[in-house]
Write an enzyme that holds these catalytic residues in place. Structure first.
Site, PDB file in Angstrom:
ATOM      1  N   CYS A 133       0.510  -1.528  -0.033  1.00 34.22           N
ATOM      2  CA  CYS A 133      -0.190   0.259  -0.118  1.00 34.22           C
ATOM      3  C   CYS A 133       1.149   1.591  -0.132  1.00 34.22           C
ATOM      4  O   CYS A 133       0.677   2.088  -0.229  1.00 34.22           O
ATOM      5  CB  CYS A 133      -1.063  -0.137   1.452  1.00 34.22           C
ATOM      6  SG  CYS A 133      -1.756  -1.723   1.191  1.00 34.22           S
TER       7      CYS A 133
ATOM      8  N   HIS B  24      -3.934   7.014   2.666  1.00 33.82           N
ATOM      9  CA  HIS B  24      -3.772   5.514   1.908  1.00 33.82           C
ATOM     10  C   HIS B  24      -5.738   5.470   2.275  1.00 33.82           C
ATOM     11  O   HIS B  24      -5.896   5.437   3.403  1.00 33.82           O
ATOM     12  CB  HIS B  24      -2.741   4.693   2.274  1.00 33.82           C
ATOM     13  CG  HIS B  24      -3.847   3.185   1.863  1.00 33.82           C
ATOM     14  ND1 HIS B  24      -4.021   3.073   0.461  1.00 33.82           N
ATOM     15  CD2 HIS B  24      -3.528   2.432   2.888  1.00 33.82           C
ATOM     16  CE1 HIS B  24      -3.871   1.745   1.071  1.00 33.82           C
ATOM     17  NE2 HIS B  24      -3.814   1.201   2.439  1.00 33.82           N
TER      18      HIS B  24
ATOM     19  N   ASN C 162      -9.635  -0.315  -0.726  1.00 35.95           N
ATOM     20  CA  ASN C 162      -8.934  -0.575  -0.747  1.00 35.95           C
ATOM     21  C   ASN C 162      -7.829  -0.712  -1.788  1.00 35.95           C
ATOM     22  O   ASN C 162      -8.130  -2.020  -3.021  1.00 35.95           O
ATOM     23  CB  ASN C 162      -7.620  -2.005   0.552  1.00 35.95           C
ATOM     24  CG  ASN C 162      -6.358  -1.118   0.429  1.00 35.95           C
ATOM     25  OD1 ASN C 162      -5.967  -0.923   0.135  1.00 35.95           O
ATOM     26  ND2 ASN C 162      -6.000  -1.691   1.805  1.00 35.95           N
TER      27      ASN C 162
END
Length: 340
Positions: free
Chosen positions: A124, A265, A295
């Site tokens: 990520c 994020h 995500n």
């Protein structure tokens, strides 16, 4: 007899993001769809992570396809062809294959004949890390047009019978072009990166590498899917994303009040809100689109940048902070002036 060589060094220059492009697949997987697949509910998912839907790539759509679609939009917005790109960095944990690098496949599909490139694996935090690699290539004088892409087809490594992970992830990509800043521009200012390998067991895909090569046993044990210790990841992310963000702001004598936008994020809305609160940021300055995309791993920050642009949340000259925490554990934060 002595010989003195004249060493030519490029004049110091700054780097900036000069263009952006994003892409998500057309298929949408809603929380209501997931209710039919696993024991979960729309209310449970939204209240805990803030997701309502996510985009899922078609079976014949690879990570390189997502990356190329975003890259083409990015280059088109800048008005240049792939042949003008010097280097391509693809941040991903779902490459088309182990080798060649997905960057090679993207280079070919874009017709970027003069470019070299490579993949970067930081989960990520991948886009945040790749952004700095591209920035340094431009600042050094080595290149003038570096394409940085964050792209992941997370649906390819998700077990849709595991309700702890299948509700979280989606597919998507974003690309930015890094170029030299003009004389009156600032561009990329500073960054903080960190890794903590002790967190590797908390979030990983156990099989497929040299530690556990693919076999009937690894397939039957579902070791080729994402495995996550949700509580461990949550606790680390809440603490470290804010710490990295605070560090880069303090080092540059910047406060939350100076920022036009915080682009974190998009893993969990509660993590985002906690980080914003610690930085003293009103929620209006925080870009959140996790409800629409879930995500997307390396795709989340460029997708959120795209959302900020689409919603007129940032304009040229604005101070922007981006931050991420990912598997590894990896941590990254970047401070920049938006110059588009």
């Amino acid at each position: 007899m002595s010989l003195t060589l004249a060493v030519r060094t490029p004049a110091a220059r700054r780097a900036k993001i000069s263009a952006i492009g994003t892409y998500v697949p057309s298929r949408v997987l809603t929380n209501q769809d997931l209710e039919k697949m696993v024991e979960t509910s729309d209310e449970w998912i939204y209240s805990r992570v803030g997701i309502r839907e996510r985009h899922i790539a078609a079976e014949n759509e690879a990570t390189s396809d997502l990356a190329v679609a975003a890259a083409r939009k990015c280059l088109a917005s800048r008005g240049i062809e792939g042949s003008e790109v010097d280097a391509i960095i693809v941040a991903t944990v779902t490459p088309d294959m182990f080798f060649p690098a997905t960057a090679c496949i993207v280079q070919d599909k874009l017709g970027a004949k003069g470019a070299w490139g490579f993949d970067l694996s930081a989960a990520c935090s991948g886009f945040v890390y790749a952004l700095q690699m591209g920035t340094k290539l431009v600042e050094s004088g080595a290149h003038s047009k570096v394409l940085v892409i964050g792209a992941d087809k997370m649906s390819s490594i998700i077990d849709y019978t595991d309700r702890t992970t299948c509700v979280l992830f989606g597919d998507g990509a974003g690309a930015v072009l890094i170029e030299p800043a003009e004389q009156d521009e600032i561009g990329l200012i500073d960054f903080v990166h960190e890794i903590d390998g002790s967190g590797a067991p908390a979030l990983n895909m156990p099989a497929g590498g040299s530690a556990h090569p693919s076999s009937i046993a690894t397939i039957e044990s579902k070791m080729h899917y994402v495995h996550q210790d949700g509580q461990a990841v949550y606790k680390f992310a809440v603490r470290k994303m804010a710490e990295a963000a605070e560090k880069v702001l303090t080092r540059n004598q910047i406060t939350g009040a100076d920022l036009a936008a915080f682009i974190p994020h998009q893993a969990n809305k509660r993590i985002i809100e906690s980080s914003a609160d610690r930085l003293g940021l009103p929620i209006e300055k925080v870009v959140i689109n996790i409800d629409r995309y879930g995500n997307t791993t390396a795709g989340t920050i460029p997708l959120a940048m795209g959302t900020a642009v689409e919603e007129n949340r940032i304009k040229k000259g604005d101070l922007v902070l981006i931050a991420s925490v990912g598997a590894g554990f990896t941590v990254g934060a970047t401070l920049l002036r938006w110059e588009i």
